[in-house]
Design an enzyme around this catalytic site. Structure first.
Site, PDB file in Angstrom:
ATOM      1  N   HIS A  23      12.487  45.859  59.037  1.00  0.00           N
ATOM      2  CA  HIS A  23      11.852  45.225  60.204  1.00  0.00           C
ATOM      3  C   HIS A  23      10.539  45.984  60.462  1.00  0.00           C
ATOM      4  O   HIS A  23      10.447  47.180  60.165  1.00  0.00           O
ATOM      5  CB  HIS A  23      12.813  45.394  61.386  1.00  0.00           C
ATOM      6  N   ASP A  82      18.159  52.646  60.645  1.00  0.00           N
ATOM      7  CA  ASP A  82      17.867  51.627  61.656  1.00  0.00           C
ATOM      8  C   ASP A  82      19.153  50.814  61.844  1.00  0.00           C
ATOM      9  O   ASP A  82      19.489  49.964  61.016  1.00  0.00           O
ATOM     10  CB  ASP A  82      16.709  50.752  61.174  1.00  0.00           C
ATOM     11  N   GLN A  87      20.883  46.202  63.806  1.00  0.00           N
ATOM     12  CA  GLN A  87      21.749  45.055  63.489  1.00  0.00           C
ATOM     13  C   GLN A  87      23.150  45.486  63.057  1.00  0.00           C
ATOM     14  O   GLN A  87      24.037  44.639  62.945  1.00  0.00           O
ATOM     15  CB  GLN A  87      21.120  44.208  62.371  1.00  0.00           C
ATOM     16  N   LYS A  93      20.952  43.837  71.795  1.00  0.00           N
ATOM     17  CA  LYS A  93      21.549  43.075  70.692  1.00  0.00           C
ATOM     18  C   LYS A  93      23.061  43.243  70.663  1.00  0.00           C
ATOM     19  O   LYS A  93      23.742  42.716  69.787  1.00  0.00           O
ATOM     20  CB  LYS A  93      20.945  43.528  69.361  1.00  0.00           C
ATOM     21  N   CYS A 113       9.736  39.341  61.863  1.00  0.00           N
ATOM     22  CA  CYS A 113       9.212  40.715  61.923  1.00  0.00           C
ATOM     23  C   CYS A 113       9.494  41.464  60.626  1.00  0.00           C
ATOM     24  O   CYS A 113       9.824  42.656  60.644  1.00  0.00           O
ATOM     25  CB  CYS A 113       9.793  41.490  63.108  1.00  0.00           C
TER      26      CYS A 113
HETATM   27  C1  LIG Z   1      16.644  45.624  61.983  1.00  0.00           C
HETATM   28  C2  LIG Z   1      15.872  45.764  63.255  1.00  0.00           C
HETATM   29  N1  LIG Z   1      15.278  46.916  63.535  1.00  0.00           N
HETATM   30  C3  LIG Z   1      14.586  47.116  64.665  1.00  0.00           C
HETATM   31  C4  LIG Z   1      14.468  46.113  65.595  1.00  0.00           C
HETATM   32  C5  LIG Z   1      13.684  46.352  66.837  1.00  0.00           C
HETATM   33  O1  LIG Z   1      14.499  46.265  67.953  1.00  0.00           O
HETATM   34  P1  LIG Z   1      13.847  46.249  69.422  1.00  0.00           P
HETATM   35  O2  LIG Z   1      12.830  45.158  69.410  1.00  0.00           O
HETATM   36  O3  LIG Z   1      15.005  45.960  70.307  1.00  0.00           O
HETATM   37  O4  LIG Z   1      13.260  47.596  69.649  1.00  0.00           O
HETATM   38  C6  LIG Z   1      15.058  44.882  65.347  1.00  0.00           C
HETATM   39  C7  LIG Z   1      14.897  43.757  66.292  1.00  0.00           C
HETATM   40  O5  LIG Z   1      15.030  42.600  65.945  1.00  0.00           O
HETATM   41  C8  LIG Z   1      15.798  44.698  64.156  1.00  0.00           C
HETATM   42  O6  LIG Z   1      16.409  43.550  63.873  1.00  0.00           O
END
Ligand SMILES: Cc1ncc(COP(=O)(O)O)c(C=O)c1O
Length: 439
Positions: free
Chosen positions: A152, A229, A232, A255, A393
């Protein structure tokens, strides 16, 4: 194609606590009362464009149960005061509930020490915290930061900025044709120069779950740190940070049933001790004089200013809800629902599903030939079906897949097989309307 109605699916809900295997025979059934669970989520009972809402965008943000909404309301009605500073009972109560939420998070991911849990705004801020507070003081020219093509943007841009500012080199583990990471010979990528590896646990696009433990093992051999990370993964299956062995884990409350505005950085305490502060201000200091300051103890050294108190309380209530259902069972149902989605969608002509990894779960990215994902999402919206369309993203990943965008349906434990059937019907209707090849 089997067309199961909501009523039919729910009539057969098992109370045995076991999710039956999904095969060609029929849709999966969760081990909980799905109707009851859905009633816990007020947003799910709405109608959109005159049709019952089918919410298939939980990878973007999950819906919130009454328990979480009520916990936040109760906090403001009964416990609201600033934390860590008030010498009165209300303030002590606010501090107690805020810190209790931290301990719940620590237990949820099996952290060895509650001081490892830093509340942030979300996963994005947690990753930036590491890139700033660790990266800018420990990296220089010749050092390598290793990430993957599956990330992401939140796990790309902070490292690009770090490489730019320190002279370190940013390298990527590539994606193979089967949409998994090229992990066969990790020593090609994790070298003596690697200082940190930052990898997504479960892809927000493909749903692929990466073998983080293998990556950690290899990184240890060269003395590199590992950031996972977990944005998810933590909402969808049990994540045990001690078993993973990673140094950092970042995830977002919104999430996993919690409110927006709260996330978590888990970090080993020995690293937090040596890291410089991220943001400066109140709360993160111990003493201040005109020319300098000393830092507060962990984890408050990294929580400058008034923290997201009510949001942390909401996250605590979300964790209670998830624990009640059981993360193992949530994981199993998510996998089975996704497999069912794959089966149903793969019968639609000219529809391509991305991400064939056997470990994929909870996210189904696809394209229908001749229909732009944005058009498809708009037509599905007319049917009351909410899906995400775009690059998610993850533009480098889109390039690997050879597309500019996809439509993505993503599932959580409150979704029903009947909703997947409605998605399939909606896609077929959209294809017919567009006169596309998918008709
Ligand atoms: C895999 C992953 N990492 C990081 C993020 C970023 O999360 P946030 O926008 O809640 O900071 C997301 C958000 O969709 C994500 O799916």
């Amino acid at each position: 194609m089997s067309r199961t109605t909501v009523a039919r699916s729910n009539a057969a809900i098992s109370s045995e606590g076991q999710v039956p295997p999904v095969g060609e025979t029929g849709p999966p059934l969760p081990p909980w009362d799905l109707e009851q669970v859905r009633r816990d989520f007020p947003a799910l009972s709405q109608r959109m464009h005159g049709k019952p809402l089918v919410y298939l965008d939980s990878a973007a943000t999950s819906q919130k149960p009454h328990e979480v909404i009520n916990a936040i309301t109760r906090h403001y009605e009964e416990d609201n005061a600033n934390v860590h500073r008030a010498i009165y009972e209300l303030g002590e109560r606010a501090t107690a509930v805020y810190e209790a939420a931290r301990r719940k998070v620590a237990e949820f991911i099996n952290a060895e020490d509650w001081r490892s849990i830093v509340f942030t705004k979300g996963a994005t801020e947690a990753i930036n915290l590491v890139a700033y507070a660790w990266g800018r003081h420990n990296l220089g020219p010749g050092d390598e930061i290793l990430i993957t093509e599956m990330e992401h943007h939140s796990n790309i841009i902070p490292w690009q900025l770090l490489a730019r500012d320190t002279g370190a080199t940013l390298r990527y583990i590539p994606i193979r044709d089967n949409h998994t990471l090229d992990l066969e010979d990790l020593s090609k990528y994790i070298t003596g120069r690697t200082r940190i590896v930052a990898v997504v646990h479960k892809s927000n696009v493909l749903g692929t779950v990466n073998p983080v433990r293998d990556i950690v093992r290899q990184a240890r051999e060269v003395g590199a740190l590992v950031l996972v990370d977990g944005a998810q993964s933590v909402p969808h299956f049990p994540v045990d940070v001690q078993a993973l062995g990673a140094d950092f884990l970042a995830f977002s409350g919104h999430k996993m049933l919690g409110p927006t505005g709260v996330g978590v950085l888990y970090a080993k305490t020995n690293l937090l001790e040596i890291m410089e502060p991220f943001l400066g201000g109140g709360e993160m200091i111990s003493t201040v004089d005109l020319q300098g300051a000393t830092w507060n103890q962990l984890p408050w050294k990294f929580e400058a200013g008034t923290p997201n108190i009510a949001q942390a309380v909401g996250l605590g209530a979300a964790i209670d809800y998830l624990n009640n259902l059981g993360m193992d069972r949530i994981a199993r149902y998510g996998e089975q629902l996704t497999r069912y989605g794959r089966q149903v969608l793969s019968r639609i002509p000219d529809l391509t599903i991305y991400g064939h990894a056997p470990t994929s779960s909870s996210a189904l990215p696809f394209n229908v030939e001749g229909i732009h994902p944005h058009d498809l999402a708009q037509l599905l919206d007319q049917e009351g079906i909410a899906v995400r369309a775009g690059h998610h993203c993850a533009q480098p990943l889109m390039r690997c897949l050879g597309v500019a965008a996809t439509t993505r349906a993503s599932f959580y434990f409150y979704n029903t097989p009947a909703e997947i059937d409605r998605l399939a019907e909606g896609i077929e209707k959209a294809a017919a309307f567009m006169g596309g090849k998918g008709a």
